[in-house]
Scaffold this motif. Structure first.
Motif, PDB file in Angstrom:
ATOM      1  N   SER A  40       0.822  -1.203   0.000  1.00  0.00           N
ATOM      2  CA  SER A  40       0.000   0.000   0.000  1.00  0.00           C
ATOM      3  C   SER A  40       0.858   1.257   0.000  1.00  0.00           C
ATOM      4  O   SER A  40       0.574   2.211  -0.740  1.00  0.00           O
ATOM      5  CB  SER A  40      -0.928  -0.005   1.216  1.00  0.00           C
ATOM      6  OG  SER A  40      -1.644   1.202   1.315  1.00  0.00           O
ATOM      7  N   ASP A  44       0.305   3.303  -3.345  1.00  0.00           N
ATOM      8  CA  ASP A  44      -0.448   4.549  -3.214  1.00  0.00           C
ATOM      9  C   ASP A  44       0.454   5.774  -3.327  1.00  0.00           C
ATOM     10  O   ASP A  44       0.041   6.806  -3.872  1.00  0.00           O
ATOM     11  CB  ASP A  44      -1.201   4.567  -1.885  1.00  0.00           C
ATOM     12  CG  ASP A  44      -2.306   3.535  -1.835  1.00  0.00           C
ATOM     13  OD1 ASP A  44      -3.029   3.390  -2.836  1.00  0.00           O
ATOM     14  OD2 ASP A  44      -2.467   2.859  -0.799  1.00  0.00           O
ATOM     15  N   ASP A  74      -6.346   5.170   1.519  1.00  0.00           N
ATOM     16  CA  ASP A  74      -5.716   3.855   1.652  1.00  0.00           C
ATOM     17  C   ASP A  74      -4.407   3.949   2.447  1.00  0.00           C
ATOM     18  O   ASP A  74      -4.085   3.052   3.246  1.00  0.00           O
ATOM     19  CB  ASP A  74      -5.444   3.260   0.272  1.00  0.00           C
ATOM     20  CG  ASP A  74      -6.722   2.845  -0.438  1.00  0.00           C
ATOM     21  OD1 ASP A  74      -7.758   2.726   0.243  1.00  0.00           O
ATOM     22  OD2 ASP A  74      -6.692   2.671  -1.674  1.00  0.00           O
ATOM     23  N   SER A  78      -3.462   2.110   6.053  1.00  0.00           N
ATOM     24  CA  SER A  78      -2.211   1.382   6.285  1.00  0.00           C
ATOM     25  C   SER A  78      -1.502   1.869   7.540  1.00  0.00           C
ATOM     26  O   SER A  78      -0.988   1.068   8.336  1.00  0.00           O
ATOM     27  CB  SER A  78      -1.287   1.531   5.070  1.00  0.00           C
ATOM     28  OG  SER A  78      -1.885   0.997   3.913  1.00  0.00           O
ATOM     29  N   GLY A 116     -14.105   4.420   2.528  1.00  0.00           N
ATOM     30  CA  GLY A 116     -13.696   3.575   1.404  1.00  0.00           C
ATOM     31  C   GLY A 116     -14.839   3.251   0.463  1.00  0.00           C
ATOM     32  O   GLY A 116     -14.725   3.440  -0.752  1.00  0.00           O
ATOM     33  N   TYR A 279      -9.232  -5.820   3.638  1.00  0.00           N
ATOM     34  CA  TYR A 279      -8.193  -4.835   3.344  1.00  0.00           C
ATOM     35  C   TYR A 279      -7.501  -5.072   2.006  1.00  0.00           C
ATOM     36  O   TYR A 279      -6.532  -4.371   1.687  1.00  0.00           O
ATOM     37  CB  TYR A 279      -7.145  -4.840   4.463  1.00  0.00           C
ATOM     38  CG  TYR A 279      -7.702  -4.424   5.799  1.00  0.00           C
ATOM     39  CD1 TYR A 279      -7.861  -3.081   6.119  1.00  0.00           C
ATOM     40  CD2 TYR A 279      -8.098  -5.380   6.737  1.00  0.00           C
ATOM     41  CE1 TYR A 279      -8.377  -2.699   7.345  1.00  0.00           C
ATOM     42  CE2 TYR A 279      -8.618  -5.003   7.959  1.00  0.00           C
ATOM     43  CZ  TYR A 279      -8.763  -3.663   8.256  1.00  0.00           C
ATOM     44  OH  TYR A 279      -9.287  -3.281   9.460  1.00  0.00           O
ATOM     45  N   ILE A 282      -7.043  -2.055  -0.619  1.00  0.00           N
ATOM     46  CA  ILE A 282      -6.088  -0.958  -0.488  1.00  0.00           C
ATOM     47  C   ILE A 282      -4.833  -1.190  -1.324  1.00  0.00           C
ATOM     48  O   ILE A 282      -4.078  -0.240  -1.576  1.00  0.00           O
ATOM     49  CB  ILE A 282      -5.705  -0.721   0.984  1.00  0.00           C
ATOM     50  CG1 ILE A 282      -4.844  -1.872   1.514  1.00  0.00           C
ATOM     51  CG2 ILE A 282      -6.927  -0.522   1.841  1.00  0.00           C
ATOM     52  CD1 ILE A 282      -4.255  -1.603   2.880  1.00  0.00           C
TER      53      ILE A 282
END
Length: 361
Positions: A40, A44, A74, A78, A116, A279, A282
């Motif tokens: 992630s 991201d 996201d 994390s 989300g 999860y 993500i």
């Protein structure tokens, strides 16, 4: 019951029933969340830097803003949910202090969950509006998406706010999932949890399914009406992101609405598996964008060649190989006019495949 002086957290019966004493499954669980955390952070961060610095995501401005907002959310998941869970799994206990820190982590987690799924709803809504009103959509700027993201933040903040205002001590460390959680002990809070399940899980999930089907129908109808090639990458991106998100939350939704059946499991294995699946979204968005957005994929390939120069060498060798193949193809078909037409089509197809297109459909 938790007190306000950072005393030991009340874990109820969760400690004796759900605490994992065997280090092997705990380490495997921690390794899984470590993989999610690292993926992630890298994925991201790449999405945000490529969009902010290089404008590598060439979609409509509304879509790009939502993609950036989803990447930020996201990353927050994390940092504030996955990273503390890795630590507690390794230590097999809560190691961040008492009430105050656990309280903050719990509130942030309950805030990010509805964000989300609401992000997915907004992405589908924007894509539907862009397809339905293409001329008006050309004048829509970033401000619309920013207002929508702000509304999501305010709306989602209601989830942890009500339990905090009603009973600020209704919190404990849950060994089922190795994180802090609201107990929802009073009848009022139980009704509130049921209402939240409908408002933030069932209703948005139903909307995502309906909106995805409607998006496919509108895209097909638009394609037939315009009688031209529709730029599908924005449509496919929204549909794939929504589909994978629904798949990731499906096991948890099944548990949530049938928890009386699954709670018969003394180790709560299904609940832990469903929580792990929750999860997956993500880390999935990075791979989805790389597959569906050509400009982002080319940005990644350019960066990979800068980091690993040998990739560019192999690419040049591949280009030479294709050039030699083309020469042989021309020589063998020089007497046939159809061969020249085939070569022209080959060149045109290759040229179109590497071109960048701005998706405003």
């Amino acid at each position: 019951m938790v007190t306000n002086n950072d005393s030991e957290l009340d874990v109820l019966d969760s400690s004796s029933y759900y605490k994992i004493e065997d280090p092997v499954p705990r380490q495997l669980w921690a390794a899984y969340f470590s993989f999610l955390f690292i993926s992630s952070v890298i994925g991201d961060t790449t999405i945000l830097l490529s969009s902010w610095l290089h404008k590598a995501i060439k979609l409509h401005t509304l879509m790009v803003t939502i993609i950036e907002f989803m990447a930020v959310c996201d990353l927050a998941v994390s940092l504030f949910t996955i990273l503390p869970r890795i630590t507690t799994l390794v230590a097999n206990e809560w190691v961040f202090g008492g009430f105050t820190v656990c309280y903050y982590f719990c509130c942030i987690g309950y805030f990010l969950v509805p964000v989300g799924i609401l992000n997915i709803c907004i992405m589908l809504c924007f894509k539907l509006m862009v397809l339905k009103f293409p001329l008006k959509a050309m004048s829509w700027g970033r401000n619309r998406a920013v207002i929508a993201c702000a509304a999501v933040i305010i709306y989602s903040a209601c989830v942890p706010m009500f339990p905090v205002l009603y009973d600020k001590d209704d919190i404990f460390f849950d060994y089922k999932v190795y994180q802090c959680n609201f107990r929802f002990g009073s009848p009022v809070l139980q009704k509130f949890r049921t209402a939240c399940s409908f408002l933030f899980l069932l209703a948005p999930g139903t909307f995502v399914i309906i909106a995805t089907s409607w998006l496919l129908y509108i895209a097909h109808k638009t394609l037939r009406r315009r009688k031209e090639t529709l730029k599908w990458q924005g449509v496919i991106t929204a549909i794939v992101v929504a589909t994978f998100f629904c798949i990731s939350v499906l096991p948890y939704s099944i548990y949530h609405f049938n928890n009386s059946y699954f709670d018969k499991d003394p180790q709560s294995i299904y609940f832990r598996v469903a929580d792990c699946c929750l999860y997956l979204h993500i880390i999935s968005n990075f791979y989805i964008y790389a597959l569906t957005i050509s400009s982002f994929r080319q940005f990644l390939w350019y960066g990979a060649r800068k980091i690993c120069p040998w990739l560019e060498t192999s690419s040049l060798e591949s280009s030479r190989s294709q050039g030699d193949t083309m020469s042989v193809y021309l020589a063998s078909g020089a007497r046939d006019s159809n061969a020249h037409a085939s070569v022209s089509r080959f060149r045109m197809t290759k040229q179109l495949s590497v071109s960048l297109q701005y998706d405003i459909s």
